[in-house]
Design a protein around this motif. Structure first.
Motif, PDB file in Angstrom:
ATOM      1  N   PRO A  15      -9.272  16.512   1.910  1.00  0.00           N
ATOM      2  CA  PRO A  15      -8.022  16.786   1.844  1.00  0.00           C
ATOM      3  C   PRO A  15      -7.122  16.524   3.222  1.00  0.00           C
ATOM      4  CG  PRO A  15      -9.430  18.418   0.909  1.00  0.00           C
ATOM      5  CD  PRO A  15     -10.192  17.257   1.519  1.00  0.00           C
ATOM      6  N   TRP A  16      -8.072  16.182   4.460  1.00  0.00           N
ATOM      7  CA  TRP A  16      -7.824  15.859   5.886  1.00  0.00           C
ATOM      8  C   TRP A  16      -6.705  17.104   6.363  1.00  0.00           C
ATOM      9  CZ3 TRP A  16      -9.770  12.481   8.725  1.00  0.00           C
ATOM     10  CH2 TRP A  16      -9.176  12.120   9.867  1.00  0.00           C
ATOM     11  N   ASN A  17      -7.301  17.985   6.011  1.00  0.00           N
ATOM     12  CA  ASN A  17      -6.567  19.479   6.591  1.00  0.00           C
ATOM     13  C   ASN A  17      -7.344  20.073   7.909  1.00  0.00           C
ATOM     14  OD1 ASN A  17      -8.822  20.798   5.811  1.00  0.00           O
ATOM     15  ND2 ASN A  17      -7.534  21.565   3.901  1.00  0.00           N
ATOM     16  N   THR A  18      -6.558  20.935   8.759  1.00  0.00           N
ATOM     17  CA  THR A  18      -7.261  21.196   9.788  1.00  0.00           C
ATOM     18  C   THR A  18      -8.611  21.850   9.568  1.00  0.00           C
ATOM     19  OG1 THR A  18      -5.089  21.978  10.714  1.00  0.00           O
ATOM     20  CG2 THR A  18      -7.092  22.874  11.696  1.00  0.00           C
ATOM     21  N   LEU A  19      -8.950  22.768   8.696  1.00  0.00           N
ATOM     22  CA  LEU A  19     -10.248  23.394   8.455  1.00  0.00           C
ATOM     23  C   LEU A  19     -11.296  22.348   8.196  1.00  0.00           C
ATOM     24  CD1 LEU A  19     -11.821  25.891   8.193  1.00  0.00           C
ATOM     25  CD2 LEU A  19     -11.187  26.162   5.817  1.00  0.00           C
ATOM     26  N   SER A  20     -11.078  21.230   7.314  1.00  0.00           N
ATOM     27  CA  SER A  20     -11.905  20.014   6.888  1.00  0.00           C
ATOM     28  C   SER A  20     -12.114  19.419   7.983  1.00  0.00           C
ATOM     29  CB  SER A  20     -11.594  19.506   5.572  1.00  0.00           C
ATOM     30  OG  SER A  20     -10.332  18.769   6.079  1.00  0.00           O
ATOM     31  N   TYR A  21     -11.224  19.060   8.673  1.00  0.00           N
ATOM     32  CA  TYR A  21     -11.483  17.949  10.025  1.00  0.00           C
ATOM     33  C   TYR A  21     -12.296  18.514  10.966  1.00  0.00           C
ATOM     34  CZ  TYR A  21     -10.457  15.115  13.895  1.00  0.00           C
ATOM     35  OH  TYR A  21     -10.686  14.331  15.154  1.00  0.00           O
ATOM     36  N   PHE A  22     -12.173  19.701  11.239  1.00  0.00           N
ATOM     37  CA  PHE A  22     -12.995  20.455  12.305  1.00  0.00           C
ATOM     38  C   PHE A  22     -14.303  20.911  11.788  1.00  0.00           C
ATOM     39  CE2 PHE A  22      -8.670  20.616  14.375  1.00  0.00           C
ATOM     40  CZ  PHE A  22      -9.209  19.926  15.642  1.00  0.00           C
ATOM     41  N   ALA A  23     -14.308  21.209  10.610  1.00  0.00           N
ATOM     42  CA  ALA A  23     -15.700  21.715  10.188  1.00  0.00           C
ATOM     43  C   ALA A  23     -16.747  20.297  10.096  1.00  0.00           C
ATOM     44  CB  ALA A  23     -15.430  22.034   8.549  1.00  0.00           C
ATOM     45  N   THR A  24     -15.967  19.290   9.709  1.00  0.00           N
ATOM     46  CA  THR A  24     -16.667  17.923   9.579  1.00  0.00           C
ATOM     47  C   THR A  24     -17.147  17.282  11.010  1.00  0.00           C
ATOM     48  OG1 THR A  24     -15.617  17.275   7.558  1.00  0.00           O
ATOM     49  CG2 THR A  24     -16.504  15.457   8.965  1.00  0.00           C
ATOM     50  N   LYS A  25     -16.299  17.817  11.947  1.00  0.00           N
ATOM     51  CA  LYS A  25     -16.664  17.325  13.169  1.00  0.00           C
ATOM     52  C   LYS A  25     -17.918  18.238  13.813  1.00  0.00           C
ATOM     53  CE  LYS A  25     -14.078  16.387  17.588  1.00  0.00           C
ATOM     54  NZ  LYS A  25     -12.800  16.267  18.147  1.00  0.00           N
ATOM     55  N   LEU A  81      -5.211  15.299  17.720  1.00  0.00           N
ATOM     56  CA  LEU A  81      -5.143  15.588  18.841  1.00  0.00           C
ATOM     57  C   LEU A  81      -5.180  17.001  19.613  1.00  0.00           C
ATOM     58  CD1 LEU A  81      -2.364  12.978  19.714  1.00  0.00           C
ATOM     59  CD2 LEU A  81      -4.862  12.765  19.977  1.00  0.00           C
ATOM     60  N   ALA A  82      -5.092  18.131  18.739  1.00  0.00           N
ATOM     61  CA  ALA A  82      -5.163  19.496  18.958  1.00  0.00           C
ATOM     62  C   ALA A  82      -6.572  20.008  19.291  1.00  0.00           C
ATOM     63  CB  ALA A  82      -4.650  20.206  17.891  1.00  0.00           C
ATOM     64  N   SER A  83      -6.691  20.950  19.853  1.00  0.00           N
ATOM     65  CA  SER A  83      -8.096  21.595  20.219  1.00  0.00           C
ATOM     66  C   SER A  83      -8.467  22.219  18.685  1.00  0.00           C
ATOM     67  CB  SER A  83      -8.001  22.609  21.119  1.00  0.00           C
ATOM     68  OG  SER A  83      -7.101  23.590  21.165  1.00  0.00           O
ATOM     69  N   ALA A  84      -9.677  22.533  18.578  1.00  0.00           N
ATOM     70  CA  ALA A  84     -10.083  23.098  17.478  1.00  0.00           C
ATOM     71  C   ALA A  84      -9.742  24.547  17.375  1.00  0.00           C
ATOM     72  CB  ALA A  84     -11.790  22.950  16.987  1.00  0.00           C
ATOM     73  N   PRO A  85      -9.407  25.128  16.178  1.00  0.00           N
ATOM     74  CA  PRO A  85      -8.909  26.734  16.175  1.00  0.00           C
ATOM     75  C   PRO A  85     -10.150  27.296  16.218  1.00  0.00           C
ATOM     76  CG  PRO A  85      -8.519  25.259  14.006  1.00  0.00           C
ATOM     77  CD  PRO A  85      -9.033  24.467  14.936  1.00  0.00           C
ATOM     78  N   ALA A  86      -9.939  28.598  16.530  1.00  0.00           N
ATOM     79  CA  ALA A  86     -11.377  29.457  16.832  1.00  0.00           C
ATOM     80  C   ALA A  86     -11.534  29.776  15.342  1.00  0.00           C
ATOM     81  CB  ALA A  86     -10.770  30.906  17.376  1.00  0.00           C
ATOM     82  N   GLY A  87     -13.175  30.038  15.240  1.00  0.00           N
ATOM     83  CA  GLY A  87     -13.667  30.491  13.913  1.00  0.00           C
ATOM     84  C   GLY A  87     -14.060  29.173  12.920  1.00  0.00           C
ATOM     85  N   ILE A  88     -13.821  28.090  13.265  1.00  0.00           N
ATOM     86  CA  ILE A  88     -14.385  27.068  12.504  1.00  0.00           C
ATOM     87  C   ILE A  88     -15.760  27.163  11.962  1.00  0.00           C
ATOM     88  CG2 ILE A  88     -14.688  24.551  12.330  1.00  0.00           C
ATOM     89  CD1 ILE A  88     -11.757  25.227  11.670  1.00  0.00           C
ATOM     90  N   LYS A  89     -16.147  27.097  10.863  1.00  0.00           N
ATOM     91  CA  LYS A  89     -17.370  27.140  10.325  1.00  0.00           C
ATOM     92  C   LYS A  89     -17.625  26.044   9.249  1.00  0.00           C
ATOM     93  CE  LYS A  89     -17.417  32.183  11.054  1.00  0.00           C
ATOM     94  NZ  LYS A  89     -17.694  33.373  10.280  1.00  0.00           N
ATOM     95  N   PRO A  90     -18.899  25.598   9.046  1.00  0.00           N
ATOM     96  CA  PRO A  90     -19.146  24.638   8.092  1.00  0.00           C
ATOM     97  C   PRO A  90     -19.294  25.472   6.538  1.00  0.00           C
ATOM     98  CG  PRO A  90     -21.084  25.220   8.940  1.00  0.00           C
ATOM     99  CD  PRO A  90     -20.176  25.839  10.099  1.00  0.00           C
ATOM    100  N   GLU A  91     -19.089  24.653   5.318  1.00  0.00           N
ATOM    101  CA  GLU A  91     -19.134  25.439   4.039  1.00  0.00           C
ATOM    102  C   GLU A  91     -20.416  26.522   3.802  1.00  0.00           C
ATOM    103  OE1 GLU A  91     -16.775  25.477   2.209  1.00  0.00           O
ATOM    104  OE2 GLU A  91     -16.767  24.137   0.682  1.00  0.00           O
ATOM    105  N   TRP A  92     -20.291  27.405   2.978  1.00  0.00           N
ATOM    106  CA  TRP A  92     -21.191  28.554   3.177  1.00  0.00           C
ATOM    107  C   TRP A  92     -22.714  27.912   3.039  1.00  0.00           C
ATOM    108  CZ3 TRP A  92     -24.523  29.094  -0.907  1.00  0.00           C
ATOM    109  CH2 TRP A  92     -23.880  28.094  -2.240  1.00  0.00           C
ATOM    110  N   TYR A  93     -22.878  26.875   2.127  1.00  0.00           N
ATOM    111  CA  TYR A  93     -24.384  26.489   1.925  1.00  0.00           C
ATOM    112  C   TYR A  93     -24.934  25.744   3.195  1.00  0.00           C
ATOM    113  CZ  TYR A  93     -20.921  22.902   0.087  1.00  0.00           C
ATOM    114  OH  TYR A  93     -20.079  22.161  -0.020  1.00  0.00           O
TER     115      TYR A  93
END
Length: 360
Positions: free
Chosen positions: A146-156, A274-286
């Protein structure tokens, strides 16, 4: 006076072209053990059903999805806002992916605790474990699409964990990311993995897994083998077990529909790389139990980076779990290996506790 069974034109046409005697014999002879733990058998079928849902909904999404920095997020937004029932298809796809991983985990642990991995079913265990790893790969690769904020930084975060693998970590991370950073090249690579490579490999391994089950039959409780006085009960596979399986599939489909409608999968906001990662980024539950566990490792342990040690330990643990039929091979058939049983209990509790702590 016995009446001849009526044969439909379709069945007649098939019988005129194919010899179905082997299939009919197999359906008539195949039986399923009935005992206190029979319920756990159904999770294999549930996992298969959820995979079918994944394939069908994935194909529908593929008709509109376009990978790319300027198109990935926009095409998903188009699906959920403009395409008829697009939001429902995407929501079912996302929920079924999570339920499939959960179902495969339950199926694996039920096989482990019933010791159905023992001889002669070692290959069935190996292919089943591989299917779990591929399911996790599906989840990881699909999460970025989906290329959204959550998926991008969680993948990072997720790919960064690969970098700490001793020796080859940075190379592995670059292969996964198709470069040093998560970028549109990563998106394209994950898209290819998600819709072509992983489905192809998964289908082959799944075919081998199902073939082994057909050839070897469904595992019976070990106590039956050594207790001649044990009461043995069986259920015909067809139609009794198949109909019960189909009924459970229908229930799962209803659960999926309720989840998809009551809790539609959010798209979120398009990522600003280019933005910094938002607080609380986590990977998927598994993946959360691994992510949370690594936080407790000190920065260095005996001169080694703490995270690298943690990732290495998880790798060794995963390999040992994969090879459990081999290091349990010396346990006499029919006897419990208490070490293996308690090890399984500890692993289950560890995953549950670390996941709950990580979700808080």
């Amino acid at each position: 006076m016995a009446h001849e069974r009526r044969v439909s034109p379709v069945e007649k046409a098939i019988r005129e072209r194919f010899d179905l005697s082997y299939v009919e014999h197999m359906a008539a002879e195949k039986k399923v053990p009935q005992f206190r733990g029979s319920f756990w058998y159904y999770f294999g079928g549930v996992s298969l059903f959820l995979f079918i849902v994944q394939v069908v909904t994935g194909i529908l999404l593929l008709m509109y999805y376009q990978p790319g920095e300027q198109t990935a997020f926009e095409s998903v937004r188009f699906i959920i806002t403009k395409v008829k029932f697009g939001w429902l298809i995407r929501s079912i796809h996302s929920w079924s992916a999570n339920l499939m991983v959960a179902s495969v985990f339950i199926h694996m642990f039920s096989v482990y605790f019933s010791r159905a991995f023992r001889k002669p079913r070692e290959l069935t265990w190996f292919t089943g474990f591989t299917l779990l790893a591929l399911s996790l790969g599906f989840g990881f690769s699909g999460y970025l699409l989906p290329w959204n904020t959550l998926s991008y930084f969680a993948t990072k975060v997720g790919t960064q964990m690969m970098a700490v693998v001793p020796g080859i970590g940075p190379q592995l991370m670059e292969i996964l990311r198709a470069g040093k950073e998560v970028s549109t090249a990563t998106l394209t690579r994950f898209f290819g993995l998600h819709v072509a490579v992983l489905p192809g490999v998964f289908t082959l391994v799944l075919g081998a897994h199902l073939l082994l089950i057909q050839l070897q039959g469904i595992a019976e409780p070990e106590s039956w083998e050594h207790d001649r006085g044990a009461r043995r009960r069986y259920m015909p596979f067809f139609p009794n077990f198949v109909l019960r399986d189909l009924l459970l599939w229908l229930i799962v489909l209803n659960v999926l529909a309720i989840l998809a409608v009551a809790f539609p999968w959010e798209l979120g906001r398009k990522v600003d790389t280019l933005a910094s990662a938002p607080a609380g980024i986590k990977p998927e539950w598994y993946f959360l139990f691994m992510y949370q566990s690594l936080k407790y490792f000190p920065a260095t342990v005996l001169g080694m980076e703490g995270e690298a040690l943690g990732v290495g330990l998880f790798g060794v643990a995963g390999l040992m779990w994969f090879l459990v039929p081999l290091w349990d091979a010396r346990t006499p058939a029919g006897l419990r290996n208490r070490i293996i049983t308690w090890l399984g209990v500890v692993v289950v509790m560890f995953i549950i506790v670390m996941t709950i702590v990580g979700l808080r």
